[in-house]
Design an enzyme around this catalytic site. Structure first.
Site, PDB file in Angstrom:
ATOM      1  CE  LYS A 143      61.385  57.267  37.163  1.00 30.18           C
ATOM      2  NZ  LYS A 143      61.288  56.460  38.405  1.00 30.18           N
ATOM      3  NE  ARG A 150      64.524  46.245  38.857  1.00 26.13           N
ATOM      4  CZ  ARG A 150      63.818  46.248  39.989  1.00 26.13           C
ATOM      5  NH1 ARG A 150      63.197  45.141  40.374  1.00 26.13           N
ATOM      6  NH2 ARG A 150      63.744  47.321  40.739  1.00 26.13           N
TER       7      ARG A 150
HETATM    8  N1  BES Z   1      65.924  55.408  38.176  1.00 28.48           N
HETATM    9  C1  BES Z   1      64.908  54.893  39.026  1.00 28.48           C
HETATM   10  C2  BES Z   1      65.337  54.868  40.494  1.00 28.48           C
HETATM   11  C3  BES Z   1      65.291  56.178  41.211  1.00 28.48           C
HETATM   12  C4  BES Z   1      64.086  56.753  41.554  1.00 28.48           C
HETATM   13  C5  BES Z   1      66.460  56.789  41.609  1.00 28.48           C
HETATM   14  C6  BES Z   1      64.070  57.944  42.252  1.00 28.48           C
HETATM   15  C7  BES Z   1      66.443  57.954  42.328  1.00 28.48           C
HETATM   16  C8  BES Z   1      65.243  58.547  42.641  1.00 28.48           C
HETATM   17  C9  BES Z   1      64.566  53.463  38.643  1.00 28.48           C
HETATM   18  O1  BES Z   1      64.630  53.175  37.290  1.00 28.48           O
HETATM   19  C10 BES Z   1      63.164  53.220  39.069  1.00 28.48           C
HETATM   20  O2  BES Z   1      62.303  53.850  38.543  1.00 28.48           O
HETATM   21  N2  BES Z   1      62.996  52.317  40.020  1.00 28.48           N
HETATM   22  C11 BES Z   1      61.699  52.026  40.537  1.00 28.48           C
HETATM   23  C12 BES Z   1      61.595  50.538  40.723  1.00 28.48           C
HETATM   24  C13 BES Z   1      60.201  50.067  41.034  1.00 28.48           C
HETATM   25  C14 BES Z   1      59.311  50.259  39.837  1.00 28.48           C
HETATM   26  C15 BES Z   1      60.266  48.625  41.430  1.00 28.48           C
HETATM   27  C16 BES Z   1      61.559  52.755  41.870  1.00 28.48           C
HETATM   28  O3  BES Z   1      62.526  52.843  42.620  1.00 28.48           O
HETATM   29  O4  BES Z   1      60.472  53.269  42.128  1.00 28.48           O
HETATM   30 MN    MN Z   2      62.792  53.641  36.312  1.00 30.27          MN
END
Ligand code: BES
Ligand code: MN
Ligand code: ZN
Length: 498
Positions: A281, A355
């Site tokens: 990230k 997931r």
């Molecule tokens: N934990 C995150 C989701 C999230 C991101 C919650 C920002 C709250 C704020 C999750 O594991 C994630 O990183 N999801 C990705 C999925 C994508 C790679 C398809 C996302 O939401 O960017």
């Molecule tokens: Mn994630």
């Protein structure tokens, strides 16, 4: 914290502080009118002098008001009278509790103008009084080295005047709301703890602690890495592989009734820190990924709530817990992994890890032949884009179950909104190399994530709650909100037989 309803007139109720509301432009409601009479009109005089405007959020503490049985009087602004509603009442109550928390007041008698009964019935009125009080009195378990400020003295909240006919329902609401405040503090503590403290092993220890507290009604089983391997949870193991912290799979079995009723299974995402893994990230706000275990904390808190209230239902909590970190051994884009269900997954983005750990837990739920399965997860940024921080997302394969969750959210002001989940979305997860990919492009991201989970819940009655936007707040008031526990507690309380 104790909560009681009183039925005598507000002016005659003994307490350390009577709390009444004043509308904008000095307009009085029926409660404050009666208090003004007991005060020989000195409230009106004060308002006429312009010392208190009645703006929403405004408070004024008055010492030794002659004519009342309480030793202090707290005025709370209710805003414009024509616009006063349930939302205004909630805010006014929160302002009152926040003001009381800054004083030495132990017992407060709250006689704020109630919102119209069609907006908030007696039971949910009582429940909200306890819930909001607990919420406002919560303090973050911070690790600041300065001496902690003295905790609030407020320990007894009396609410009224309540008509005799309504006493039973208000008391039932208070009895439902008081343990909710306790379980909510547990949820928020777990969310707020730093990720070097709140690890998968820490979550497991908390589950054990619940088992100790709640005795033989609650049985906890914890699987370590070797146990998880025996369960063939290849997806949970894959996410965990880049971390030095070992994963845990936590099983909590709450038996509230001897009757052999199939349980309700709650599943919570327990990523104690989500760096994204190899699909790392961006740095801004990455610290907030310590909240990526709020689904897990919701499940622990929900079980705690059911046990505190001795709800007569059978409940199972399942928490897959791990970290998501990059490392030479970490799972990487292109890797194909095998889930406990036997289905294979091509990992195209290691940041779509929630997931992956949930699918193995959802598969484990099958062994209970459950009445229904509900999972809670801070799953997608896309859900935050879709609904903001006001509504949690609800998806699933059973509209009646989804509707029950949405309605529980509406009753408790812990709102949720259903998004469509049809076969169209699952098609976006096609992979040339495995049974499915773990991501499906940017469009409809909250729903394609749910569609992925849907491939593991066939034949189960299942709902999924995406709480990415609601579980915590960012910015100056950064911290766990306690959502969606209020919704879940109401949902559980309304299960048949509970
Ligand atoms: N934990 C995150 C989701 C999230 C991101 C919650 C920002 C709250 C704020 C999750 O594991 C994630 O990183 N999801 C990705 C999925 C994508 C790679 C398809 C996302 O939401 O960017
Ligand atoms: Mn994630
Ligand atoms: Zn995550």
């Amino acid at each position: 914290m104790r909560f009681e309803a009183f039925s005598r007139k507000a002016a005659e109720q003994r307490s350390d502080c009577l709390v009444i509301g004043v509308f904008e432009r000095g307009e009085l409601g029926s409660e404050s009118l009666a208090v003004d009479r007991a005060l020989r009109r000195r409230l009106r005089e004060l308002l006429a002098r312009g010392d208190f405007s009645g703006r929403a959020g405004e408070t004024l503490l008055i010492a030794e008001p002659a004519g009342l049985r309480s030793t202090r009087l707290l005025l709370v602004g209710l805003g414009a009278k024509a616009q006063y509603n349930r939302r205004g009442w909630r805010r006014a109550l929160a302002s009152a509790i926040n003001a009381l928390a800054r004083t030495r007041i132990v017992t407060a008698a709250i006689a704020l103008e109630r919102p119209p009964a069609r907006e908030l019935d007696d039971y949910y009125f009582g429940r909200a009084v306890a819930e909001i009080s607990g919420h406002c009195l919560y303090r973050i378990n911070d690790l600041k080295s300065a001496r902690r400020p003295r905790p609030a003295s407020l320990a007894r909240v009396l609410v009224g005047p309540v008509e005799d006919l309504a006493l039973g329902a208000v008391r039932a609401g208070l009895a439902a709301g008081a343990p909710l405040a306790e379980s909510s503090a547990l949820l928020r503590d777990l969310g707020n703890l730093p990720p070097n403290v709140c690890t998968p092993r820490y979550l497991a220890a908390q589950a054990r602690e619940l088992e100790r507290t709640h005795g033989r009604r609650l049985r906890v089983r914890i699987f370590d890495q070797a146990g998880i391997r025996r369960l063939k949870m290849g997806c949970l193991l894959a996410v965990s592989r880049g971390s030095e912290e070992p994963p845990r799979f936590i099983v909590l079995e709450y038996r509230g009734t001897r009757r052999a009723r199939p349980p309700l299974v709650l599943v919570g995402k327990g990523v104690t820190f989500d760096s994204g893994g190899i699909s790392l990230k961006d740095p801004p706000a990455m610290d907030e990924m310590k909240f990526d275990m709020c689904g897990a904390a919701t499940v622990l808190a929900a079980i705690d709530y059911a046990a505190r209230r001795a709800l007569k239902i059978n409940l199972v909590g399942l928490v897959p817990a791990c970290e998501n970190l990059p490392d030479g051994r970490a799972v990487k884009p292109g890797d194909i992994i095998t889930s406990a269900s036997g289905q294979t997954v091509e990992v195209l983005n290691t940041d779509a890890e929630g997931r992956l750990i949930l699918c193995d837990a959802l598969n484990y739920a099958r062994r209970y032949a459950p009445e229904a399965v509900v999972d809670f997860a801070t799953l997608t940024g896309a859900c935050v884009v879709a609904l903001g921080s006001h509504f949690s997302g609800v998806m699933g394969n059973d509209d009646a179950l989804a509707r029950e969750l949405v309605e529980a959210g509406a009753r408790t002001d812990d709102r949720a909104w259903q998004l469509p989940l049809t076969e169209d979305y699952a098609e976006q997860l096609r992979s040339n190399f495995a049974d499915m990919a773990n991501v499906a492009g940017r469009e409809g991201g909250a729903i394609t994530a749910a569609a992925f989970l849907g491939k593991f819940t066939r034949g189960l009655k299942w709902a999924h709650m995406d709480i990415a936007g609601t579980a915590w707040t960012s910015g100056a008031a950064k911290g766990a909100t306690g959502r969606p526990l209020s919704l879940v507690a109401d949902f559980l309380s309304r299960r048949p037989g509970a």
